[in-house]
Design a protein around this motif. Structure first.
Motif, mmCIF file in Angstrom:
data_model
loop_
_atom_site.group_PDB
_atom_site.id
_atom_site.type_symbol
_atom_site.label_atom_id
_atom_site.label_comp_id
_atom_site.label_asym_id
_atom_site.label_seq_id
_atom_site.Cartn_x
_atom_site.Cartn_y
_atom_site.Cartn_z
ATOM 1 N N HIS A 2 8.438 8.865 4.729
ATOM 2 C CA HIS A 2 8.569 8.818 6.178
ATOM 3 C C HIS A 2 9.866 8.150 6.623
ATOM 4 N N GLY A 3 10.756 7.860 5.689
ATOM 5 C CA GLY A 3 12.015 7.212 6.012
ATOM 6 C C GLY A 3 12.045 5.779 5.517
ATOM 7 N N PRO A 4 13.121 5.033 5.798
ATOM 8 C CA PRO A 4 13.240 3.657 5.309
ATOM 9 C C PRO A 4 12.232 2.737 5.998
ATOM 10 N N VAL A 5 11.711 1.809 5.207
ATOM 11 C CA VAL A 5 10.760 0.821 5.710
ATOM 12 C C VAL A 5 11.224 -0.555 5.262
ATOM 13 N N THR A 24 0.160 -15.629 -0.770
ATOM 14 C CA THR A 24 1.262 -14.686 -0.827
ATOM 15 C C THR A 24 0.969 -13.611 0.205
ATOM 16 N N VAL A 25 1.957 -13.311 1.045
ATOM 17 C CA VAL A 25 1.817 -12.281 2.070
ATOM 18 C C VAL A 25 2.873 -11.219 1.820
ATOM 19 N N ALA A 26 2.462 -9.954 1.885
ATOM 20 C CA ALA A 26 3.404 -8.835 1.804
ATOM 21 C C ALA A 26 3.163 -7.961 3.012
ATOM 22 N N GLY A 27 4.247 -7.459 3.580
ATOM 23 C CA GLY A 27 4.079 -6.639 4.761
ATOM 24 C C GLY A 27 5.319 -5.877 5.145
ATOM 25 N N THR A 28 5.272 -5.337 6.351
ATOM 26 C CA THR A 28 6.336 -4.460 6.824
ATOM 27 C C THR A 28 6.746 -4.821 8.245
ATOM 28 N N ALA A 29 7.911 -4.287 8.622
ATOM 29 C CA ALA A 29 8.412 -4.383 9.996
ATOM 30 C C ALA A 29 8.906 -3.001 10.376
ATOM 31 N N PRO A 30 9.075 -2.737 11.654
ATOM 32 C CA PRO A 30 9.673 -1.456 12.042
ATOM 33 C C PRO A 30 11.069 -1.321 11.418
ATOM 34 N N ALA A 31 11.534 -0.096 11.251
ATOM 35 C CA ALA A 31 12.845 0.142 10.630
ATOM 36 C C ALA A 31 13.965 -0.548 11.399
ATOM 37 N N GLY A 46 11.421 -13.115 0.724
ATOM 38 C CA GLY A 46 12.491 -12.135 0.601
ATOM 39 C C GLY A 46 12.118 -10.864 1.334
ATOM 40 N N GLU A 47 13.141 -10.058 1.619
ATOM 41 C CA GLU A 47 12.894 -8.801 2.298
ATOM 42 C C GLU A 47 13.920 -7.787 1.863
ATOM 43 N N GLY A 48 13.603 -6.531 2.114
ATOM 44 C CA GLY A 48 14.511 -5.457 1.762
ATOM 45 C C GLY A 48 14.068 -4.162 2.401
ATOM 46 N N LEU A 49 14.852 -3.119 2.184
ATOM 47 C CA LEU A 49 14.541 -1.788 2.680
ATOM 48 C C LEU A 49 14.122 -0.921 1.516
ATOM 49 N N VAL A 50 13.051 -0.164 1.693
ATOM 50 C CA VAL A 50 12.637 0.803 0.685
ATOM 51 C C VAL A 50 12.537 2.163 1.348
ATOM 52 N N GLN A 51 12.878 3.191 0.595
ATOM 53 C CA GLN A 51 12.799 4.551 1.112
ATOM 54 C C GLN A 51 11.403 5.090 0.856
ATOM 55 N N GLY A 93 0.790 -1.224 0.000
ATOM 56 C CA GLY A 93 0.000 0.000 0.000
ATOM 57 C C GLY A 93 0.820 1.271 0.000
ATOM 58 N N ALA A 94 2.148 1.186 -0.146
ATOM 59 C CA ALA A 94 2.983 2.379 -0.139
ATOM 60 C C ALA A 94 3.007 3.087 -1.487
#
Length: 148
Positions: A58-61, A117-124, A50-55, A17-18
């Motif tokens: 509001h900063g990196p997520v 399939t799951v997509a989501g986020t974690a704290p920075a 897989g995972e990664g950081l995106v800018q 949703g970003a």
């Protein structure tokens, strides 16, 4: 390789949703034909996890995606195991979007054994608490066969 990474990042951002869908649909090079219709989960059907950081503004997520089978489902959490044995438990927020056959369904419609399939986020910061933002049901679980 850089183009593939950018396309994957845009798709994960759309799932979480970003980004709006139009931004993720932009192709870095013209495609000879349109891809087959399907859900976002189809695009990543060969990705186990897989995972990664995106800018973001509001900063990196930290973002992640996982394909696998639901092994445990509660009102607040979903545990998924990928085919290589990797397991992650995702927290389920109240505003979670779950899609099955292009329709929105309630998270309670996910049963153990459902392929998704799951997509989501974690704290920075490094954390084990992942929050699901989008779930796409790829293959619903099958009812158990009655015993003879």
């Amino acid at each position: 390789m850089k183009r593939l990474g950018l396309l994957c990042a845009a798709a994960v951002l759309t799932l979480t949703g970003a980004l709006p869908p139009v931004a993720a649909a932009a192709q870095p090079t013209p495609q000879p034909s349109a891809p087959p219709s399907g859900s976002h989960g189809d695009m990543f059907s060969d990705v186990l996890h897989g995972e990664g950081l995106v800018q973001t503004k509001h900063g990196p997520v930290r973002v992640a995606i996982q394909n696998g089978d639901a092994t445990k489902v509660t009102d607040t959490a979903l545990t998924v195991r990928s085919s290589d044995g990797f397991t992650r438990t995702w927290q389920l927020p109240k505003d979670l979007k779950v899609y099955a056959k292009r329709q929105t369904i309630q998270p309670s419609g996910i049963m153990p054994g459902t392929e998704l399939t799951v997509a989501g986020t974690a704290p920075a910061e490094k954390s084990a608490t992942w929050t699901a933002k989008r779930v796409v049901v790829r293959t619903p679980s099958q009812p158990s066969e009655p015993s003879s």
